[in-house]
Enzyme design. Structure first.
Site: not given
Ligand SMILES: *Cc1c(COP(=O)(O)O)cnc(C)c1O
Length: 179
Positions: A17
């Site tokens: 992230k």
């Molecule tokens: C945040 C995010 C997700 C979903 O992740 P969670 O941990 O379930 O919130 C999926 N793909 C991307 C690119 C993200 O930034």
């Protein structure tokens, strides 16, 4: 479908992230909006021509098949979402076999057309589970299932929310008290 952009490449930062990942998705998101869509379905940008589905905006993508599988793309260049892991773990309780495998857009298009894929949804912390009603590309619009939220999509969403809000027991140690 646009072949102009890629979100993440092998060896890059797609699996974490990281703020920089979102910049790469903005142009595609703006193009999706212009075509009346809420989200972008990202494909991989692999050197072999790719075409494998990866993620839906900033959510992980899931397909429910008529055979009772819950299919989602494997980790690598996609984010290892917490909600993705939650849904994969819960799947068997809803009679679904979790399967992590590559799916090409061509395969998804065929499966939506012949209804071997009956439901499509996306997962993320903010959205929890969001049904995908249709997938639109150059020259086609394919409805997912009946075009509304499918039964597995709704049941999984309810279960995740029930666990989050303490209405159903958390048997897996997912919840942590915050003091
Ligand atoms: C945040 C995010 C997700 C979903 O992740 P969670 O941990 O379930 O919130 C999926 N793909 C991307 C690119 C993200 O930034």
């Amino acid at each position: 479908m646009s072949s102009s952009y890629t979100r993440a490449a092998q060896g890059g930062t797609g699996a974490v992230k990281c703020g920089g990942n979102y910049g790469a998705g903005l142009a595609a998101q703006a193009e999706a909006r212009r075509h009346g869509c809420d989200q972008v379905l990202h494909l991989d940008g692999a050197a072999d021509g790719g075409g494998r589905i990866e993620e839906c905006g900033t959510m992980n993508l899931f397909l429910v098949t008529a055979r009772g599988e819950l299919v989602t793309p494997p980790l690598g260049t996609i984010l290892d979402g917490v909600t993705r892991g939650t849904v994969l773990a819960l799947a068997p309780e809803f009679g679904l076999t979790p399967v992590q495998r590559a799916v090409t857009l061509a395969e998804l298009r065929a499966a939506l057309a012949d209804r071997t894929v009956t439901e499509v949804f996306a997962t993320g912390t903010a959205a929890v589970i969001t049904p995908v009603r249709a997938i639109k590309g150059e020259g086609y619009t394919l409805t997912a299932g009946g075009g509304g939220p499918g039964p597995h999509t709704l049941a999984l969403r309810e279960r995740v929310l029930d666990i989050q809000y303490g209405r159903k027991a958390d048997t897996r140690g997912w919840l942590r008290p915050v003091r």
